[in-house]
Design an enzyme around this catalytic site. Structure first.
Site, PDB file in Angstrom:
ATOM      1  N   SER A 182      14.291   5.609  36.557  1.00  0.00           N
ATOM      2  CA  SER A 182      14.295   4.144  36.227  1.00  0.00           C
ATOM      3  C   SER A 182      14.240   3.959  34.985  1.00  0.00           C
ATOM      4  CB  SER A 182      13.448   3.304  37.255  1.00  0.00           C
ATOM      5  OG  SER A 182      13.611   3.793  38.630  1.00  0.00           O
ATOM      6  N   ASP A 211       4.354   0.275  35.461  1.00  0.00           N
ATOM      7  CA  ASP A 211       5.633   0.665  35.970  1.00  0.00           C
ATOM      8  C   ASP A 211       6.120  -0.396  37.076  1.00  0.00           C
ATOM      9  OD1 ASP A 211       5.335   3.031  34.656  1.00  0.00           O
ATOM     10  OD2 ASP A 211       4.382   3.892  36.340  1.00  0.00           O
ATOM     11  N   ASN A 250      10.680   1.090  29.206  1.00  0.00           N
ATOM     12  CA  ASN A 250       9.997   2.296  29.425  1.00  0.00           C
ATOM     13  C   ASN A 250      10.853   3.071  30.487  1.00  0.00           C
ATOM     14  OD1 ASN A 250       7.951   4.295  29.835  1.00  0.00           O
ATOM     15  ND2 ASN A 250       7.637   3.508  32.006  1.00  0.00           N
ATOM     16  N   HIS A 294      11.077   5.866  33.687  1.00  0.00           N
ATOM     17  CA  HIS A 294       9.894   6.416  34.499  1.00  0.00           C
ATOM     18  C   HIS A 294      10.709   7.547  35.472  1.00  0.00           C
ATOM     19  CE1 HIS A 294       6.242   6.552  37.067  1.00  0.00           C
ATOM     20  NE2 HIS A 294       6.999   6.322  38.002  1.00  0.00           N
TER      21      HIS A 294
HETATM   22  C1  GAR Z   1       9.898  12.104  31.420  1.00  0.00           C
HETATM   23  O1  GAR Z   1      10.284  12.524  32.650  1.00  0.00           O
HETATM   24  C2  GAR Z   1       9.562  10.523  31.334  1.00  0.00           C
HETATM   25  O2  GAR Z   1      10.105   9.910  32.416  1.00  0.00           O
HETATM   26  C3  GAR Z   1       8.264  10.601  31.796  1.00  0.00           C
HETATM   27  O3  GAR Z   1       7.563  11.685  30.732  1.00  0.00           O
HETATM   28  C4  GAR Z   1       8.691  12.607  30.569  1.00  0.00           C
HETATM   29  C5  GAR Z   1       8.892  12.636  29.145  1.00  0.00           C
HETATM   30  O4  GAR Z   1       9.588  13.644  28.771  1.00  0.00           O
HETATM   31  N1  GAR Z   1       7.388   9.313  31.407  1.00  0.00           N
HETATM   32  C6  GAR Z   1       6.417   9.064  32.179  1.00  0.00           C
HETATM   33  O5  GAR Z   1       5.793   9.579  33.309  1.00  0.00           O
HETATM   34  C7  GAR Z   1       5.781   7.856  31.973  1.00  0.00           C
HETATM   35  N2  GAR Z   1       4.794   7.330  32.889  1.00  0.00           N
HETATM   36  P1  GAR Z   1      10.175  13.880  27.430  1.00  0.00           P
HETATM   37  O6  GAR Z   1       8.789  13.719  26.390  1.00  0.00           O
HETATM   38  O7  GAR Z   1      10.865  15.009  27.232  1.00  0.00           O
HETATM   39  O8  GAR Z   1      11.092  12.893  26.978  1.00  0.00           O
END
Ligand code: GAR
Length: 220
Positions: free
Chosen positions: A145, A154, A116, A118
């Protein structure tokens, strides 16, 4: 006449990517796939309107939508999701903005091959609203991360982090944008490590090239 070669190109590591939204990390992964030695076999979204599905289709990658709203509970949704993913026989499952808490059955089914990304420097700020919480805590550095997924939200072994300075003028939006740029560099690198066979989850943490990585492991 050339002698037949003993060498054969190893087949690229097959990856399934799970998304819920924009899919900008998915886009970065698509663009680095051949260089990184992996192949995105499918993209699965729990949201039918996720823009990442369009990105996948434009890249010729099979997509599937499985709405969690059609399931009475998390376990039933996760087992339907497992069946879809396993049809593609991936070596690695990549969560890229997949905004679902996963059941323990799902996590244990993919143990050691589920990662994942985060948007914080874990272990700081697990969960949501990470950029606002980082500003509220007056941190001087923030970042992203990549970690192996375990049952702790997480909380699985960190593989790599990338940090950026926080500046006084930052808002949650400006921080999110700068962190996201770093995510796009970080995630393809980690997936390429996994594809090469050098990255493993062990009892003591993530191991890369036979070195156990500290939880604070940062890369450029
Ligand atoms: C990213 O910032 C990712 O790190 C976060 O969602 C966004 C997705 O952006 N993920 C989380 O918060 C997971 N808990 P994207 O759809 O443009 O890749």
């Amino acid at each position: 006449m050339n002698a037949p070669s003993d060498h054969h190109t190893p087949s690229p590591c097959s990856v399934v990517v799970l998304i819920s939204g924009s899919g900008s990390n998915l886009q970065a992964l698509i663009e680095s796939a051949s260089e990184g030695g992996y192949r995105i076999a499918a993209v699965v979204s729990n949201k039918a309107d996720a823009f990442g599905l369009t990105r996948a289709k434009e890249a010729g990658i099979p997509t599937a939508v499985l709405s969690h709203l059609a399931y009475a509970n998390r376990e039933d949704f996760d087992s339907a999701l497992t069946r879809i993913i396993d049809n593609f026989q991936p070596r690695l499952v990549v969560l890229a903005g997949f905004m679902r808490i996963l059941s323990s059955a799902f996590v244990s089914h993919y143990a050691g091959r589920l990662i994942n990304i985060h948007p914080s420097l874990l272990p700081d700020f697990p969960g949501i609203n990470t950029h606002q919480r980082a500003l509220d805590a007056n941190v001087t550095r923030h970042g992203a991360s990549v970690h192996f997924v375990t049952e702790e939200l997480d909380g699985g072994p960190v593989i790599a982090r990338h940090s950026i300075p926080v500046v006084p003028a930052d808002t949650p939006e400006s921080l999110a944008a700068r962190v996201l740029e770093q995510e796009h560099r970080l995630y393809p690198k980690v997936v390429a490590w996994f594809a090469s066979g050098d990255l493993k989850m062990t009892e003591r943490g993530a191991r890369h090239a036979n070195i156990t990585l500290p939880h604070t492991h940062e890369i450029e």
